[in-house]
Design a protein around this motif. Structure first.
Motif, PDB file in Angstrom:
ATOM      1  N   SER A   1       7.067  -7.544   6.446  1.00 50.79           N
ATOM      2  CA  SER A   1       7.678  -6.011   6.908  1.00 50.79           C
ATOM      3  C   SER A   1       6.392  -5.414   6.269  1.00 50.79           C
ATOM      4  O   SER A   1       5.848  -5.611   5.218  1.00 50.79           O
ATOM      5  CB  SER A   1       8.784  -5.595   5.966  1.00 50.79           C
ATOM      6  OG  SER A   1       8.780  -5.806   4.767  1.00 50.79           O
ATOM      7  N   ALA A   2       6.378  -4.034   6.877  1.00 48.09           N
ATOM      8  CA  ALA A   2       4.962  -3.229   6.299  1.00 48.09           C
ATOM      9  C   ALA A   2       5.668  -2.062   5.530  1.00 48.09           C
ATOM     10  O   ALA A   2       6.763  -1.732   5.967  1.00 48.09           O
ATOM     11  CB  ALA A   2       4.357  -2.778   7.665  1.00 48.09           C
ATOM     12  N   GLY A   3       4.791  -1.379   5.032  1.00 46.80           N
ATOM     13  CA  GLY A   3       5.214  -0.134   4.311  1.00 46.80           C
ATOM     14  C   GLY A   3       4.866  -0.064   2.882  1.00 46.80           C
ATOM     15  O   GLY A   3       5.109   0.715   2.104  1.00 46.80           O
TER      16      GLY A   3
ATOM     17  N   TYR B   1       0.961  -1.126   0.128  1.00 50.01           N
ATOM     18  CA  TYR B   1       0.059   0.027  -0.142  1.00 50.01           C
ATOM     19  C   TYR B   1       0.816   1.358   0.106  1.00 50.01           C
ATOM     20  O   TYR B   1       1.740   1.292   1.011  1.00 50.01           O
ATOM     21  CB  TYR B   1      -0.819  -0.084   1.394  1.00 50.01           C
ATOM     22  CG  TYR B   1      -1.943   1.078   1.334  1.00 50.01           C
ATOM     23  CD1 TYR B   1      -3.135   0.872   0.293  1.00 50.01           C
ATOM     24  CD2 TYR B   1      -1.854   2.266   2.116  1.00 50.01           C
ATOM     25  CE1 TYR B   1      -4.225   1.913   0.571  1.00 50.01           C
ATOM     26  CE2 TYR B   1      -2.766   3.288   1.761  1.00 50.01           C
ATOM     27  CZ  TYR B   1      -3.912   2.893   1.277  1.00 50.01           C
ATOM     28  OH  TYR B   1      -5.018   3.993   1.105  1.00 50.01           O
ATOM     29  N   ASP B   2       0.655   2.258  -0.877  1.00 47.65           N
ATOM     30  CA  ASP B   2       1.299   3.337  -1.000  1.00 47.65           C
ATOM     31  C   ASP B   2       0.855   4.460  -0.226  1.00 47.65           C
ATOM     32  O   ASP B   2      -0.169   5.205  -0.430  1.00 47.65           O
ATOM     33  CB  ASP B   2       1.570   3.571  -2.542  1.00 47.65           C
ATOM     34  CG  ASP B   2       2.568   4.755  -2.719  1.00 47.65           C
ATOM     35  OD1 ASP B   2       2.885   5.809  -1.727  1.00 47.65           O
ATOM     36  OD2 ASP B   2       2.905   5.068  -3.968  1.00 47.65           O
ATOM     37  N   PHE B   3       1.283   4.510   0.989  1.00 43.93           N
ATOM     38  CA  PHE B   3       0.746   5.599   1.955  1.00 43.93           C
ATOM     39  C   PHE B   3       1.052   7.145   1.527  1.00 43.93           C
ATOM     40  O   PHE B   3       0.120   7.748   1.854  1.00 43.93           O
ATOM     41  CB  PHE B   3       1.520   5.138   3.429  1.00 43.93           C
ATOM     42  CG  PHE B   3       0.969   4.007   4.100  1.00 43.93           C
ATOM     43  CD1 PHE B   3      -0.215   4.009   4.945  1.00 43.93           C
ATOM     44  CD2 PHE B   3       1.595   2.668   3.893  1.00 43.93           C
ATOM     45  CE1 PHE B   3      -0.612   2.714   5.452  1.00 43.93           C
ATOM     46  CE2 PHE B   3       0.969   1.656   4.578  1.00 43.93           C
ATOM     47  CZ  PHE B   3       0.007   1.554   5.318  1.00 43.93           C
ATOM     48  N   ASP B   4       2.221   7.352   0.737  1.00 46.08           N
ATOM     49  CA  ASP B   4       2.202   8.500   0.519  1.00 46.08           C
ATOM     50  C   ASP B   4       1.421   9.054  -0.498  1.00 46.08           C
ATOM     51  O   ASP B   4       0.754  10.243  -0.653  1.00 46.08           O
ATOM     52  CB  ASP B   4       3.753   8.804   0.090  1.00 46.08           C
ATOM     53  CG  ASP B   4       4.793   8.515   1.213  1.00 46.08           C
ATOM     54  OD1 ASP B   4       4.716   8.903   2.092  1.00 46.08           O
ATOM     55  OD2 ASP B   4       6.028   8.084   0.981  1.00 46.08           O
ATOM     56  N   ALA B   5       1.220   8.164  -1.572  1.00 44.30           N
ATOM     57  CA  ALA B   5       0.402   8.440  -2.721  1.00 44.30           C
ATOM     58  C   ALA B   5      -1.279   8.403  -2.025  1.00 44.30           C
ATOM     59  O   ALA B   5      -1.905   9.432  -2.375  1.00 44.30           O
ATOM     60  CB  ALA B   5       0.041   7.179  -3.617  1.00 44.30           C
ATOM     61  N   ALA B   6      -1.643   7.940  -0.872  1.00 37.33           N
ATOM     62  CA  ALA B   6      -2.863   7.994  -0.307  1.00 37.33           C
ATOM     63  C   ALA B   6      -3.143   9.311   0.330  1.00 37.33           C
ATOM     64  O   ALA B   6      -4.104   9.843   0.345  1.00 37.33           O
ATOM     65  CB  ALA B   6      -3.426   6.763   0.647  1.00 37.33           C
TER      66      ALA B   6
END
Length: 106
Positions: A104-106, A9-14
């Motif tokens: 790993s998460a990220g 999951y792209d947290f920055d894009a979200a």
């Protein structure tokens, strides 16, 4: 269509998308406000102010457009809510992975 596996999951894009949705909503609401009754007074301040059927059609079309802009603003908020919900789900999944030590998460 099958679900992709092992997609991060792209947290920055979200976050960027969520912010863009909030900005879009604010800009649309500002546009509706600018086009609202306060700006219509300029049409009436002219010495040759126009009235009648053309003005009625103009005002009706303007109101229809404002309703459409409000609807777009609400759709932006709906999308923002969906992005935030997906981010919460991804965060919870990342925490599970970290707790259980299975990746790993990220």
């Amino acid at each position: 269509m099958s679900q992709p596996k092992d997609v991060a999951y792209d947290f920055d894009a979200a976050l960027a998308l969520s912010r863009a949705c909030a900005q879009l909503r604010e800009k649309l609401n500002w546009l509706v406000w600018m086009r609202g009754p306060n700006s219509a007074k300029y049409l009436d301040d002219q010495p040759d102010s126009w009235t009648g059927a053309k003005r009625v059609r103009f005002d009706a079309e303007r109101e229809r457009e404002n309703r459409a802009l409000h609807a777009f603003a609400e759709q932006a908020m709906t999308l923002m809510g969906r992005v935030e919900a997906a981010t919460e789900t991804a965060t919870a999944e990342a925490r599970k992975l970290l707790i259980h030590g299975t990746g790993s998460a990220g």
